[in-house]
Write a protein that holds these residues in place. Structure first.
Motif, short mmCIF file in Angstrom:
data_model
loop_
_atom_site.label_atom_id
_atom_site.label_comp_id
_atom_site.label_asym_id
_atom_site.label_seq_id
_atom_site.Cartn_x
_atom_site.Cartn_y
_atom_site.Cartn_z
N UNK A 1 26.25 -30.42 115.50
CA UNK A 1 26.91 -29.29 115.29
C UNK A 1 26.78 -28.09 116.22
N UNK A 2 27.91 -27.82 117.22
CA UNK A 2 27.93 -26.90 117.89
C UNK A 2 27.14 -25.48 117.59
N UNK A 3 26.22 -24.94 118.34
CA UNK A 3 25.35 -23.83 117.86
C UNK A 3 24.38 -23.69 116.83
N UNK A 4 24.38 -24.92 116.20
CA UNK A 4 23.18 -25.28 115.20
C UNK A 4 22.29 -26.26 115.43
N UNK A 5 20.98 -26.03 115.19
CA UNK A 5 20.19 -27.14 115.59
C UNK A 5 19.58 -27.54 114.07
N UNK A 6 19.92 -28.43 113.54
CA UNK A 6 19.42 -28.90 112.15
C UNK A 6 17.77 -29.23 112.19
N UNK A 7 17.42 -29.74 113.18
CA UNK A 7 15.88 -29.82 113.05
C UNK A 7 15.18 -28.51 113.27
N UNK A 8 15.61 -27.71 113.75
CA UNK A 8 15.04 -26.29 113.57
C UNK A 8 15.14 -25.53 112.27
N UNK A 9 16.53 -26.02 111.61
CA UNK A 9 16.44 -25.49 110.39
C UNK A 9 15.26 -26.53 109.21
N UNK A 10 15.34 -27.42 109.72
CA UNK A 10 14.33 -28.22 108.90
C UNK A 10 12.78 -27.76 108.94
N UNK A 11 12.48 -27.27 110.14
CA UNK A 11 11.45 -26.68 110.53
C UNK A 11 11.17 -25.19 109.76
N UNK A 12 11.95 -24.61 109.72
CA UNK A 12 12.10 -23.45 109.16
C UNK A 12 11.78 -23.56 107.51
N UNK A 13 12.38 -24.44 106.99
CA UNK A 13 12.27 -24.81 105.55
C UNK A 13 10.57 -25.03 105.34
N UNK A 14 10.03 -25.95 106.32
CA UNK A 14 8.58 -26.03 106.21
C UNK A 14 7.78 -24.70 106.51
N UNK A 15 8.20 -24.14 107.35
CA UNK A 15 7.31 -22.71 107.73
C UNK A 15 7.42 -21.82 106.63
N UNK A 16 8.65 -21.76 106.01
CA UNK A 16 8.69 -20.84 104.74
C UNK A 16 8.43 -21.27 103.35
N UNK A 17 7.77 -22.63 103.55
CA UNK A 17 7.14 -23.32 102.52
C UNK A 17 8.21 -23.39 101.49
N UNK A 18 9.29 -23.84 101.67
CA UNK A 18 10.39 -24.43 100.99
C UNK A 18 10.37 -25.70 100.78
N UNK A 19 10.05 -26.42 99.88
CA UNK A 19 10.29 -27.79 99.55
C UNK A 19 11.61 -28.28 99.55
N UNK A 20 11.94 -29.29 100.35
CA UNK A 20 13.28 -30.00 100.61
C UNK A 20 13.00 -31.35 100.21
N UNK A 21 14.23 -31.30 98.72
CA UNK A 21 14.32 -32.52 98.07
C UNK A 21 15.53 -32.98 98.43
N UNK A 22 15.85 -34.35 98.89
CA UNK A 22 17.24 -35.11 99.16
C UNK A 22 17.34 -36.11 98.17
#
Length: 190
Positions: A133-154
């Protein structure tokens, strides 16, 4: 994911929503649980004015159930969907509390050749955004979930998501610093 291909899954989730809430309340009877909701589609749908559903956190489960019941699944310009945009909306919410959990409920991978093995020579397997997606880096978003201690369930609803989920898991686990959050994939049998 609120695109056309999700219709049967959304109907099933809607019919089981009260059971879902009851199970959470049985497991955590003292907890006050807040739910938010993002109903996303694809970039072309958004460009044509089909706004995403973005409901902030509420302890009123009925509001969320109503939103889910009113979704009319449609759109989805190509196979991958705008998970990057949904993650961006999610990360912009005001997350509070000891346990923070984001649940990705989709049957399609995100945009970008790194996240899927779709055959671009097949019309029903196209990805119009092979570089993501232009202007969005999904891997950076994944890192932010981890940094913010938000568990990610898929919830893995289709085999075309396997490659994406592996990249997500590796990215999340490299970034997380402790055991306060986790990445988890559930294989759904709906």
């Amino acid at each position: 994911d609120s695109t056309s291909s999700m219709e049967r899954y959304l109907e099933k989730f809607s019919s089981q929503f009260n059971t879902f809430i009851d199970n959470i309340n049985m497991e955590c009877p003292e907890a006050i649980i807040y739910f938010g909701f993002i109903g996303y589609k694809d970039l072309e749908d958004k460009r044509l004015g089909d706004e995403y559903i973005d409901k902030d956190f509420t302890a009123n489960y009925e509001v969320i159930r109503e939103i889910i019941n009113k979704i009319e699944p449609d759109g989805g310009d190509d196979v991958p969907e705008d998970i990057a945009g949904a993650f961006e909306l999610s990360l912009n919410k005001k997350w509070k509390g000891k346990a923070k959990i984001a649940i990705l409920f989709t049957d399609s991978p995100c945009h970008g050749r790194k996240f899927h093995d779709l055959n671009q020579n097949q019309p029903d397997e196209k990805d119009k955004y092979l570089d993501g997606v232009p202007d969005l880096n999904i891997e950076e978003s994944i890192k932010k979930f981890a940094e913010k201690k938000i568990s990610l369930f898929c919830v893995n609803l289709h085999q075309n998501m396997n490659k994406m989920l592996k990249v997500f898991e590796d990215t999340y686990n490299k970034e997380k610093e402790n055991d306060e959050s986790e990445f988890y994939v559930a294989k759904d049998k709906i």
